[in-house]
Design a protein around this motif. Structure first.
Motif, short mmCIF file in Angstrom:
data_model
loop_
_atom_site.label_atom_id
_atom_site.label_comp_id
_atom_site.label_asym_id
_atom_site.label_seq_id
_atom_site.Cartn_x
_atom_site.Cartn_y
_atom_site.Cartn_z
N PRO A 180 -8.71 -11.18 -6.38
CA PRO A 180 -9.98 -10.37 -6.64
C PRO A 180 -11.26 -11.15 -6.61
CG PRO A 180 -8.28 -9.98 -8.44
CD PRO A 180 -7.57 -11.22 -7.66
N ARG B 250 -7.62 -5.71 -9.22
CA ARG B 250 -7.68 -5.21 -7.73
C ARG B 250 -7.91 -3.54 -7.97
NH1 ARG B 250 -7.95 -5.63 -3.82
NH2 ARG B 250 -6.04 -5.41 -2.70
N THR C 166 0.17 -4.18 -5.78
CA THR C 166 -1.13 -3.53 -5.87
C THR C 166 -0.91 -2.07 -5.44
OG1 THR C 166 -2.03 -5.78 -5.46
CG2 THR C 166 -3.31 -3.50 -5.03
N GLU D 249 -5.40 -10.60 -1.43
CA GLU D 249 -5.22 -10.09 -2.57
C GLU D 249 -5.58 -10.85 -3.87
OE1 GLU D 249 -2.98 -7.78 -4.09
OE2 GLU D 249 -3.13 -6.79 -2.18
#
Length: 261
Positions: free
Chosen positions: A196, A145, A113, A194
């Motif tokens: 969304p 993200r 990410t 992590e």
């Protein structure tokens, strides 16, 4: 439920093994046909060998840039497999950037990410104007993200005009119970952090796209994201996990119109 099977795509797609070589060949042909002045390959956004992106330019001044982030469960593929998907946006006057990133288990998903945030930031410095993000599968997770507060620099975040997660992983917690977690090394904290669906609703338009013929788990993942974010959902009739992305490479497709509109 066997979650390893629920998140397995290849066994449920006819001739699944033929797709990666077909994508790779189509991508190579696309790059070979594009004039050299309109393609910049292997631009660095970080220190590792995979922290690179390819940039494809339209004729004339670009209207902005589309960033496509590939999938592969954060474990495989790279930017060179997907170049042909730039064709649709280029025909509409948009530049297209495609980053690679380090793969699990060499890096954690949270690290990927951060890499994609660095890639988007570097891409923003190359092409002025609005930025539209599209990503497939694990790439759908990664572009989803990006709108989270603090992930991108404020000036770059302000330029994000649309986000399109395609067949995304929006809740990573089920992956804790799959065989692939031996490579992903997710723990409960990272899986939620992590995800969304755990983020605040983005202030930019979001279209979640998924194939009607995908595994039920992926349709669930798409629905969870639009329920969490009140985003637009498109369920694409007749499309499965491997061909749902084809519209990106097709000028005037409904997928492209949604992304660029």
């Amino acid at each position: 439920m066997d979650l390893s099977d629920a998140y397995a795509n290849g066994p449920y797609i006819a001739q699944a093994e033929t797709y990666p070589p077909r994508w790779t060949e189509a991508a190579a042909q696309f790059r070979a046909a594009l004039p050299g002045a309109r393609r910049r390959e292997g631009l660095a956004y970080g220190q590792s060998a995979r922290e690179r992106f390819d940039l494809f330019l339209p004729e004339g001044t670009a209207r902005g840039v589309v960033v496509f982030v590939h999938g592969g469960y954060w474990m495989k593929f790279g930017r060179e497999v997907w170049s042909h998907l730039a064709a649709g946006s280029l025909a509409a006057g948009w530049a297209v950037a495609m980053p690679s990133y380090d793969l699990c288990p060499d890096v954690r998903i949270s690290g990927i990410t951060a890499q994609i945030a660095a890639a988007v930031t570097a891409i923003a410095a190359e092409v002025p104007g609005p930025i539209r993000l599209a990503g497939h599968s694990a790439g759908g997770h990664l572009v989803a993200r990006m709108p989270a507060p603090g992930v991108l620099p404020d000036d770059v975040a302000a330029r994000i005009a649309h986000v399109m997660p395609i067949s995304p992983l929006s809740d990573l917690r089920p992956l804790l119970h799959t065989d692939m977690n031996a490579t992903l090394h997710l723990d409960a904290s990272e899986a939620w952090g992590e995800s969304p669906i755990a983020m605040a609703t983005p202030t930019v338009p979001v279209t979640v796209w998924v194939g009607a013929d995908e595994r039920p788990a992926f349709i669930d993942q798409a629905r969870w994201l639009i329920e969490a974010w009140d985003a637009t959902l498109v369920i694409d009739d007749g499309r499965h996990h491997f061909d749902v992305i084809d519209g990106l490479g097709t000028p005037g497709s409904s997928m492209l119109n949604a992304l660029l509109g």
